[in-house]
Design an enzyme around this catalytic site. Structure first.
Site, short mmCIF file in Angstrom:
data_model
loop_
_atom_site.label_atom_id
_atom_site.label_comp_id
_atom_site.label_asym_id
_atom_site.label_seq_id
_atom_site.Cartn_x
_atom_site.Cartn_y
_atom_site.Cartn_z
N GLU A 289 10.47 18.58 -24.31
CA GLU A 289 9.81 18.89 -23.03
C GLU A 289 10.40 20.16 -22.41
O GLU A 289 9.70 20.89 -21.72
CB GLU A 289 9.95 17.72 -22.05
N HIS B 112 0.25 12.76 -28.47
CA HIS B 112 -0.20 11.41 -28.13
C HIS B 112 -0.89 10.75 -29.32
O HIS B 112 -0.74 9.55 -29.56
CB HIS B 112 -1.15 11.43 -26.93
N HIS C 252 8.42 10.04 -27.87
CA HIS C 252 7.44 10.86 -27.16
C HIS C 252 7.75 12.36 -27.25
O HIS C 252 6.90 13.17 -27.60
CB HIS C 252 7.36 10.42 -25.69
N ARG D 14 -2.21 22.19 -13.69
CA ARG D 14 -1.20 21.19 -14.08
C ARG D 14 -1.40 20.71 -15.52
O ARG D 14 -0.45 20.27 -16.17
CB ARG D 14 -1.21 20.01 -13.10
N ARG E 5 0.82 -1.23 0.00
CA ARG E 5 0.00 0.00 0.00
C ARG E 5 0.86 1.28 0.00
O ARG E 5 0.42 2.33 0.44
CB ARG E 5 -0.97 0.04 1.19
N LYS F 119 8.07 23.18 -13.11
CA LYS F 119 7.18 22.04 -12.86
C LYS F 119 6.84 21.96 -11.37
O LYS F 119 5.69 21.73 -11.00
CB LYS F 119 7.82 20.73 -13.33
N HIS G 199 0.77 17.78 -25.99
CA HIS G 199 0.59 16.34 -25.77
C HIS G 199 -0.68 15.79 -26.43
O HIS G 199 -0.74 14.61 -26.74
CB HIS G 199 0.58 16.02 -24.28
N GLU H 47 -3.84 17.63 -10.78
CA GLU H 47 -4.29 18.10 -12.08
C GLU H 47 -5.80 18.40 -12.12
O GLU H 47 -6.52 17.92 -12.98
CB GLU H 47 -3.91 17.10 -13.18
N ASN I 19 0.70 19.63 -20.24
CA ASN I 19 0.40 18.78 -21.39
C ASN I 19 0.39 19.55 -22.69
O ASN I 19 -0.10 19.05 -23.71
CB ASN I 19 -0.95 18.08 -21.19
N LYS J 10 3.52 11.58 -10.93
CA LYS J 10 2.67 10.76 -11.81
C LYS J 10 3.39 9.46 -12.09
O LYS J 10 4.54 9.45 -12.54
CB LYS J 10 2.42 11.48 -13.14
#
Ligand code: GLY
Length: 370
Positions: free
Chosen positions: A186, A253, A267, A242, A122, A228, A249, A238, A246, A144
């Site tokens: 990035e 993507h 990417h 946040r 956990r 960041k 993206h 987010e 992206n 993330k």
């Protein structure tokens, strides 16, 4: 010339240490976190071949021992089967709640191992030691974690903040130029989304940075991570701001999916093309001046990066199919796509108010000029 960025999250604050040759000092940074002097390291075969023994020696210098699990390099590793393997191996190693797991590699390793740490018993603490530019400036910071499924990228995961990030900028010297430049996509993103001065700085210093200027690399990583960290502290999960991270993206993507997440498009390359698209769309919608997309494109070209669909080898689907792929994006809300658009360089915002016809026209024009 080492730098530190503090991520001031309440109860889960941590530091990002940035500088050359931090691997050799890893023990000094990691030992204060440990209840017993051992760590479980998960890496990929490529990174391990280049750097695992340096890390082992750096930890041993402070009396910290390590066991390592090596996974295949590549995006395909971010999957259920490798997640199971990581978790079972960590249990075999008798990693306890009080121990620390180390994710040593690029974005794939950081995301996968961070997720394994999030669900093991956990939640156990973990340290990110990112070895790609992309991981140093983006994926290792902010918590993330996750894996890909057949439905798309990063659709299963958790927010789980690391306890420490060690970004050794000397390691960037072992990257293939293409991988370095993909990570640079990035870096540019940060200037474009929220810091026009940083974009000016990149226009001036980007070429030296790509050629290996160590001071410029530390500065680029520091400024990216600082931006960041500031955003993550204000909006960890987010709910709003946040999503700016992206930028590029949604388009990126879709292009990654269209090229099968393969070597045809990395990417960060998709992000760079996506940033150029986002500025072009903003300009066509009258949100920003026409000069802004040109300036973005000129800089990306000067850096030798992919900018247009023509830079992607092989066939691409038509505009309708690309739009459908954009619909898998995590930013879809009530079935409506949300875009990161810009008022100018350094001033991006999130909006759902974009006509599908405008996006289709942009994609059709881009495909026609291939
Ligand atoms: N890479 C985007 C984020 O961390 O939010």
């Amino acid at each position: 010339m080492n730098e530190r960025v503090h991520v001031a999250l309440p109860d889960r604050a941590y530091d990002v240490e940035i500088g050359p040759h931090l691997l050799a000092q890893a023990g000094a940074y990691v030992a204060p976190l440990l209840r017993r002097p051992r760590v479980a390291v998960i890496s990929d075969e490529t990174v391990a071949g280049l750097h695992l023994e340096t890390l082992r020696a750096g930890l041993a210098a402070e009396g910290v021992s390590m066991e390592a699990l090596l996974l295949p390099a590549g995006e395909a590793t971010k999957c259920w089967a490798e997640l199971t393997r990581c978790v079972e191996w960590l249990l075999d190693q008798q990693v306890e709640r009080g121990d620390v797991v180390v994710a040593f590699g690029g974005g794939v390793t950081g995301d996968l191992v961070g997720f394994a740490a999030a669900i093991l018993r956990r939640g156990v603490r973990f340290v990110q030691i990112p070895t790609s530019l992309l991981a140093q400036v983006d994926s290792s910071v902010g918590g993330k974690t996750g894996i890909n499924t057949r439905h798309g990228k990063n659709l299963v995961g958790a927010f789980h903040q690391p306890s420490l990030v060690l970004a050794d900028t000397a390691v960037l010297g072992t990257l293939e130029p293409r991988d370095f430049l993909a990570g640079y996509g990035e870096v540019v993103k940060y200037g474009l989304l929220g810091d026009a001065d940083f974009f000016d700085w990149l226009e001036e210093n980007g070429p030296a940075l790509a050629q290996g200027d160590g001071t410029a690399r530390v500065e680029a990583v520091r400024r990216s991570v600082q931006m960041k960290a500031d955003i993550v502290v204000r909006d960890e999960t987010e709910q709003g701001e946040r999503a700016l991270l992206n930028l590029g993206h949604t388009f990126g993507h879709a292009l990654e999916a269209a090229t099968g997440y393969s070597n045809r498009l990395l990417h960060g390359e998709g992000v760079a093309i996506g940033c150029a698209f986002a500025f072009e769309l903003s300009s066509r919608m009258g949100l920003c001046a026409q000069e802004a997309p040109s300036r973005v494109r000129v800089h990306l070209r000067e850096m030798g990066m992919k900018v247009d669909l023509a830079d992607i080898d092989g066939d691409l689907p038509d505009a309708e199919a690309l739009l459908a792929l954009m619909g898998q994006d995590k930013k879809v809300v009530d079935g409506q796509l949300r875009f990161i658009l810009a008022r100018e360089i350094g001033d991006a915002f999130v909006t759902g108010d974009v006509a599908q016809a405008d996006v289709l026209a942009l994609l059709r024009d881009a495909l026609a000029s291939r």
